[in-house]
Write an enzyme that holds these catalytic residues in place. Sequence first.
Site, mmCIF file in Angstrom:
data_model
loop_
_atom_site.group_PDB
_atom_site.id
_atom_site.type_symbol
_atom_site.label_atom_id
_atom_site.label_comp_id
_atom_site.label_asym_id
_atom_site.label_seq_id
_atom_site.Cartn_x
_atom_site.Cartn_y
_atom_site.Cartn_z
ATOM 1 N N CYS A 29 0.812 -1.055 0.154
ATOM 2 C CA CYS A 29 -0.094 0.031 -0.060
ATOM 3 C C CYS A 29 0.969 1.080 0.051
ATOM 4 C CB CYS A 29 -0.782 0.052 1.085
ATOM 5 S SG CYS A 29 -2.057 1.272 1.384
ATOM 6 N N LEU A 30 0.853 1.748 -1.055
ATOM 7 C CA LEU A 30 1.935 3.120 -1.304
ATOM 8 C C LEU A 30 1.314 3.931 -2.235
ATOM 9 C CD1 LEU A 30 4.606 4.268 -0.372
ATOM 10 C CD2 LEU A 30 5.919 2.968 -2.266
#
Lengths: 178, 193
Positions: B88-89
């Site tokens: 999750c970036l």
Amino acid sequence: MAEAVAATECCDKCCGPDSSDLAFLKDENDAGLFECNICLEMAKEPIVTLCGHLFCWPCLFRWVQMQNFSRNCPVCKAGVEVDKVIPIYGRGSEFDPRQEAIKVQPVPPRPAGQRPSAVQAGAAGANQQGVLPALFGFQLGPGQGYVEALTPEQQHQAFLSRLLLMLGSFVIMCLLLF
Amino acid sequence: MDGTFGRIQKELKEIEHDKASGVTAEVVSDNLLRLIGCVPGPKDTPYEGGVFKVDIQLDAQYPFAPPKMKFMTRVWHPNVSSQSGAICLDILKDQWSPALTLKTALLSLQALLASPQPDDPQDAVVANQYRSEKATFDKTARYWTEAFARPDGDDEAKIQKIVDMGFDKAAAVAALKAAGGDENAALEALLGS
């Protein structure tokens, strides 16, 4: 070229990886200055955004078309509008065989550059001469030579505004005197 | 499409020349669109000393679309799925920009390892542990690093060990790869064949 290769080899052999990294930078630096920030190639149909970042026009146009909500510069996220980018015209760069390939894609031509009027170097000095000489079209001092750089349209406008000023002041004088 | 390949090749050349950053990327398919990246664990974190492999999948839209990246090495981190390695970036999603490169994306992963964002978690269990029991989290993350993220240098030592036992080197490499780096399993496989 042979010297450069020899120098790189020498660096690889005797000075360790750091030196060869520097040699790489030196080779690529000059070209890197004019590479598109998207395709990383020498920019074709180069344009520069108002924030100063260089792109190929087809690359930037494609990116802007893909952004739905806000249109940002890929490098610094400043706002980008396609009609506010500045084309770069190098010497003899108007024709490029690659443009034939570009035309196949639905990319419109680059927006044209803006043509601001020539800057009057003596503008500040002219204002200090007072209203009257300027009113009657007298040009004194160092500003004189630069006025010729105005376009015919601008000269026409300047003449009109001067005429109107003269008429206006004539009416005021009439009102005061009579 | 040509632009995509030209750019990937240029990026690979740049990564190859820039050894200072520590990240690497290697092509694993004929068409340049599938790569494996390596990110060293950042210093002063539970990930220090590990090397984390990242599966990179590009498509023909690259660099206008972000690369698909996920950890192949198992990582204990609030923003990485402990099961699938999904990351999750933001820059791998809506904040991607074509001026970013594989190198900067891999460096961003390294920065993410150094500064977890538990308020935007990918793995809720890990994020809860990070928030409530930081010491246990650090311990688990360090254990996972030691168990799963050992650098390839270890592999070479293992290969050497197996070769010393009288096996062919190519066979040793293949067996070790098939066994996921487990020396004993590789030996068993070699003995069984």
